[in-house]
Design an enzyme around this catalytic site. Sequence first.
Site, PDB file in Angstrom:
ATOM      1  N   ASP A  57       1.846   5.258  -0.106  1.00 43.66           N
ATOM      2  CA  ASP A  57       1.301   6.485   0.483  1.00 43.66           C
ATOM      3  C   ASP A  57       0.939   7.503  -0.590  1.00 43.66           C
ATOM      4  OD1 ASP A  57       1.450   6.079   3.341  1.00 43.66           O
ATOM      5  OD2 ASP A  57       3.634   6.044   3.078  1.00 43.66           O
ATOM      6  N   ARG A 111      11.373   5.714   3.048  1.00 41.28           N
ATOM      7  CA  ARG A 111      11.491   7.180   3.155  1.00 41.28           C
ATOM      8  C   ARG A 111      12.256   7.590   4.410  1.00 41.28           C
ATOM      9  NH1 ARG A 111       5.438   8.940   2.448  1.00 41.28           N
ATOM     10  NH2 ARG A 111       6.296  10.954   3.057  1.00 41.28           N
ATOM     11  N   ARG A 143       0.852  -1.191   0.000  1.00 46.91           N
ATOM     12  CA  ARG A 143       0.000   0.000   0.000  1.00 46.91           C
ATOM     13  C   ARG A 143       0.880   1.231   0.000  1.00 46.91           C
ATOM     14  NH1 ARG A 143      -3.096  -1.942   5.243  1.00 46.91           N
ATOM     15  NH2 ARG A 143      -0.950  -2.532   5.581  1.00 46.91           N
TER      16      ARG A 143
END
Lengths: 253, 253
Positions: free
Chosen positions: A53, A199, A51
């Site tokens: 972002d 990230r 999934r």
Amino acid sequence: MPRYALLLEYDGTNFCGWQRQHDLPSVQKLLEEAAAPLNHGVPPTVTASGRTDAGVHAEGAVADLELALDLPPQRVRDAINFRTLPHPVVVRAAARVADGWSARFDCLGRGYRYRILNRPARPALEASKLWHVKRPLDAAAMHEAAQMLLGRHDFSAYRAAACQAKSAIRTLDRLDVARVGEEVQVTAEARSFLHHQVRNLVGTLYEVGHGRRPVTWPREVLEGLDRGKAGQTAPPDGLVFRFARYEPAPEWV
Amino acid sequence: MPRYALLLEYDGTNFCGWQRQHDLPSVQKLLEEAAAPLNHGVPPTVTASGRTDAGVHAEGAVADLELALDLPPQRVRDAINFRTLPHPVVVRAAARVADGWSARFDCLGRGYRYRILNRPARPALEASKLWHVKRPLDAAAMHEAAQMLLGRHDFSAYRAAACQAKSAIRTLDRLDVARVGEEVQVTAEARSFLHHQVRNLVGTLYEVGHGRRPVTWPREVLEGLDRGKAGQTAPPDGLVFRFARYEPAPEWV
């Protein structure tokens, strides 16, 4: 019901992310609604390998769905692509898969790339696909620091507060940092990743690249298990989901 | 007055092309107006290595201009970039050049790339940077046909009706066609090109890639000197101006 895998490409810029969220525009909702005519008008559940972002892109994400109709996979591909127009979400290829096959749970490896445009001038091309960093980064130092993070560890220091995984133990197989022209590219591969893991890794390596932290620091952060000690979460724009690996691979058409 | 060279990157999608045209949005006009504060408020003339058409992009075009102010080139770069915001036109680097130096006339070589996305599904990423061709192209056949066009020829068959060049004689140094994943990429290099030359070459090679014409056909078209005999002009989206070469190269900062 016949089960299909979809190989997906999307531009995440104007989506709230992969996951369905009420009335916000999500990639999942768009695909489910696009597939409804192949399922007696009922949007099927589409489940992805990962999934992403809001603002994160995909070149080769994989998802699965069941449809009421038994169709050649290229028909599924073309029908969904016709219905996702004009949005930047397409099925690159589709495949028939066995009952119970899961894009999420059968995935043996996932690959991401993070692109930093490292020059004084902002990007004119692919502005939504890059993190723009003006000051020169030391990509070699970032790469050296990254190698100390490989292997099986508790990545609590690099997970999002909102991460829903029960365990923060993950095995990082690849974390390469290389200068490619004006870009610094980070390539990450693992069986699976925690929420925001890539990230947060990039945001921490960035501190090393600037020379504000030594090359040993990202490893110290890892061992400290404290999210508060790591660097910033790098912006979503630079991140692209490149591939999900299966054995055997779906027979894409 | 001090003379400068600019190394430019731009997304041509929403411009009428490089060249100033009355009130239409052109790359040239945007840059000239952005540079005006460095020239006592008067937009200077900015001349490019090549005038790209509407929808054509640049990664490394070069232009020249004179300014009333004697400034470090990085100041020129940053000041223009601040004033082109939020448009996708940036000065990657700038340099001081000698009086009389010309981005257009001193250029020793120009390079273009044309990208064809060759798969059933339309592009979700970089849609404005690709020509989408669904049916499989034979890139090897296109490459073979392209090699027969290299060298010094009269390229009348491949020039636009509106081409203003006095002579259609050009020397084509490189015309490679290669499959790169789902793309077929055409790389073209020459000292200079005629108007629409690259797009007409691509549109003609495309006929070979589809198997509708033999590999010898683009050469026959060349020898026929008749624009009406060549293939279509490939759409502008796939074309990017990659580089302009000078000896010595400007000292970019």
